[in-house]
Design an enzyme around this catalytic site. Structure first.
Site, PDB file in Angstrom:
ATOM      1  N   GLY A  93       1.382   5.867 -13.112  1.00  0.00           N
ATOM      2  CA  GLY A  93       0.654   6.384 -11.959  1.00  0.00           C
ATOM      3  C   GLY A  93       1.597   6.932 -10.911  1.00  0.00           C
ATOM      4  O   GLY A  93       2.738   7.319 -11.203  1.00  0.00           O
ATOM      5  N   SER A  94       1.138   6.930  -9.683  1.00  0.00           N
ATOM      6  CA  SER A  94       1.901   7.537  -8.590  1.00  0.00           C
ATOM      7  C   SER A  94       3.049   6.641  -8.145  1.00  0.00           C
ATOM      8  O   SER A  94       3.055   5.434  -8.377  1.00  0.00           O
ATOM      9  CB  SER A  94       0.977   7.797  -7.399  1.00  0.00           C
ATOM     10  OG  SER A  94       0.575   6.573  -6.792  1.00  0.00           O
ATOM     11  N   GLY A 136       2.948   2.690  -7.702  1.00  0.00           N
ATOM     12  CA  GLY A 136       3.941   2.026  -8.538  1.00  0.00           C
ATOM     13  C   GLY A 136       4.866   1.123  -7.749  1.00  0.00           C
ATOM     14  O   GLY A 136       5.271   0.054  -8.227  1.00  0.00           O
ATOM     15  N   GLU A 145       6.145   4.004 -15.111  1.00  0.00           N
ATOM     16  CA  GLU A 145       6.282   5.430 -15.445  1.00  0.00           C
ATOM     17  C   GLU A 145       5.536   6.167 -14.340  1.00  0.00           C
ATOM     18  O   GLU A 145       4.314   6.253 -14.340  1.00  0.00           O
ATOM     19  CB  GLU A 145       5.685   5.702 -16.822  1.00  0.00           C
ATOM     20  CG  GLU A 145       6.213   6.984 -17.476  1.00  0.00           C
ATOM     21  CD  GLU A 145       5.599   8.244 -16.893  1.00  0.00           C
ATOM     22  OE1 GLU A 145       6.297   8.911 -16.084  1.00  0.00           O
ATOM     23  OE2 GLU A 145       4.461   8.545 -17.219  1.00  0.00           O
TER      24      GLU A 145
END
Length: 532
Positions: free
Chosen positions: A262-263, A267, A284
């Protein structure tokens, strides 16, 4: 702990309308048509969920596809307990046998590949070939992991003590939570599940709240294979919901590893929550990817690759090409060719095979695109093509925008350092490779990068210690479209995580260093003498 006060299950008023034939054909082919207005979004060996529903909405038409029930706090804790029960049995199954079950999952997915790909296009918005390709990624990683199930090797290490050996032994972790993003609603879970599964873990999937139908369809297929093999369904459980479910998974002491896609903003929160309790985390996150085109590049290869990297998935891949650095000698020719490609992009329904540009995923993304275009105009950027929100006949409720090429007036702008999920390609002109590499590395993210050249000296420089600082460093290949064989992930604010191939499987096991003494003496290491 998940203590959210649960609202009773209520359906959205808008769902009283019948589904379109377009949507019904896709959903019915997978057995997930919401005939009674709601689909259950919790699976732990049985389907349930009585929490407040999330809504699945088609980004192409704006159509309300379904209401999906979520987990109440009680149901969430029951799912955790069922997952723990499943793990205690599943970990004892030999890895090659787990690999055989995963092979059967692969076959079941392959049988429904095209139908699942169409569902990805319907619910997420990417074009049909990309939707099918995403499901193929899941199939491919199952192939990879099936073979890996017989090769998850530890090491035998020489001991300095006579009659001793040292072994490094991998064993299952426990519960693995996968929190996936909307842009790859099938493949990211596949990368994680396949490796977690053969490692002997129980995996809990928390999908994006805007793509729950993809997760339900995939879980139904996997559940059928597990049931056939006598495996507890909670070995691959599903829990739909909003950020409260994600928070609960991050905070649960029973969840050993949290894999989050995600963002950067979210994150960072996930990392802090998991590490606060000393759990493992795999991140990620953002990608702000650049392609560098040298004067000796084969433009017949470079232009189509940049075109796909920038326009594919409507710029919503984490590996999408967002920055383009062109050598001054070839910049005019390259941009002229690229603008011609942009001028004829087939835009529309992603379920139509000829479409290349589908919608953005939601109206928030459209607003972000519009805001960025206003900013580009304000700073005096040259807009070479595109730049407007699009309204298509027959798809007035869709989230369509024009693919855009912009030339900002300076490299000293924050926009270069920000990831935006939209088909906006920012271009700059350079004179020396070192300058382009410095620009490539000047952003906080470090996911994917690409150089186009036929000079081996440029290749060595770009791949070497003074080259790209990204996790993916491609030569004569675009930034987007990674294969499953290598580890996938990035550096810096992308999170340092690795999924899929390579040595990524080693993150899904716990490692033990085991010293075995098969002699008649018990000497201490380093020659220490501690005799009575």
């Amino acid at each position: 702990m998940y203590r959210r006060i649960s609202r009773p299950l209520q359906l959205s008023r808008s769902f009283s309308r019948a589904l379109s034939t377009r949507a019904t054909n896709v959903l019915s082919a997978l057995g997930i048509e919401p005939k009674h207005g709601v689909l259950r979004g919790v699976y732990d060996g049985k389907w349930g969920g009585t929490g407040a529903p999330v809504v699945s909405k088609c980004p192409t038409t704006g159509e309300h596809l379904a209401d999906i029930s979520t987990a109440t706090p009680t149901e969430f804790h029951e799912l955790i307990e069922r997952s723990r029960e499943a793990y205690h049995d599943f970990r004892m199954i030999p890895a090659p046998r787990r690999g055989e079950i995963l092979r059967q999952i692969r076959e079941a997915l392959a049988a429904k590949r095209d139908h699942l790909g169409a569902l990805v296009s319907l619910e997420m918005g990417k074009i049909l070939s990309e939707g099918i390709g995403e499901v193929q990624e899941f199939i491919d990683i199952c192939d990879y992991a099936t073979g890996l199930s017989r090769m998850m090797n530890g090491q035998v290490i020489a001991s300095e003590r006579p009659g001793h050996s040292i072994l490094e032994v991998p064993n299952p972790l426990g519960l693995v939570a996968v929190i996936s993003a909307f842009n790859f609603p099938v493949a990211v879970y596949g990368w994680n599940l396949a490796l977690s599964f053969i490692a002997g873990n129980a995996t809990i999937w928390k999908p994006s709240p805007s793509t729950p139908l993809c997760s339900i369809a995939v879980t139904k297929i996997i559940a059928g294979v597990l049931e056939k093999n006598g495996i507890h369904g909670a070995a691959a459980s599903l829990v739909t919901g909003d950020n409260h479910i994600g928070d609960a998974l991050c905070e649960s002491e029973h969840v050993t590893l949290v894999s989050f896609t995600g963002s950067e903003h979210v994150g960072q929160k996930v990392g802090k929550k998991v590490q606060h309790r000393f759990g493992k985390v795999l991140l990620e996150l953002g990608g702000n990817n650049a392609s560098i085109v040298m004067p000796d590049a084969d433009l017949s290869l470079a232009v189509p690759a940049v075109f796909f990297g920038a326009v594919g998935t409507a710029g919503q891949r984490c590996t999408s090409t967002r920055r383009l650095f062109l050598h001054r000698d070839i910049a005019p020719k390259f941009l002229d060719t690229l603008k011609k490609a942009y001028a004829s992009i087939p835009t529309g329904d992603p379920l139509v095979s000829s479409t290349l540009l589908g919608p953005l995923h939601n109206d928030r993304a459209v607003k972000n695109y519009h805001r960025q275009m206003l900013h580009l105009h304000d700073i005096g950027a040259e807009i070479l093509t595109g730049g407007k929100v699009a309204k298509l006949n027959g798809f007035e409720g869709g989230n369509f925008v024009q693919a855009t090429i912009a030339v900002p007036p300076s490299m000293d702008l924050d926009l270069w350092k920000q990831e935006l999920f939209a088909p906006i390609l920012n271009v700059a002109i350079f004179d020396e490779l070192e300058e382009a590499i410095q620009w490539n590395n000047s952003v906080p993210q470090g996911l994917s990068s690409s150089i186009w050249t036929r000079d081996v000296r440029n290749v060595g420089k770009f791949m070497g210690p003074a080259g790209s600082d990204c996790g993916i460093v491609n030569v004569n290949v675009g930034t987007s479209g990674a294969e499953i064989g290598a580890g996938f992930g990035g550096n810096k604010r992308t999170g340092w995580g690795r999924e899929s191939g390579g040595d990524s499987w080693k993150q899904y096991v716990r490692w033990s260093a085991c010293t075995v003494n098969y002699s008649d003496a018990a000497p201490l290491a380093q020659g220490v003498n501690f005799s009575l």
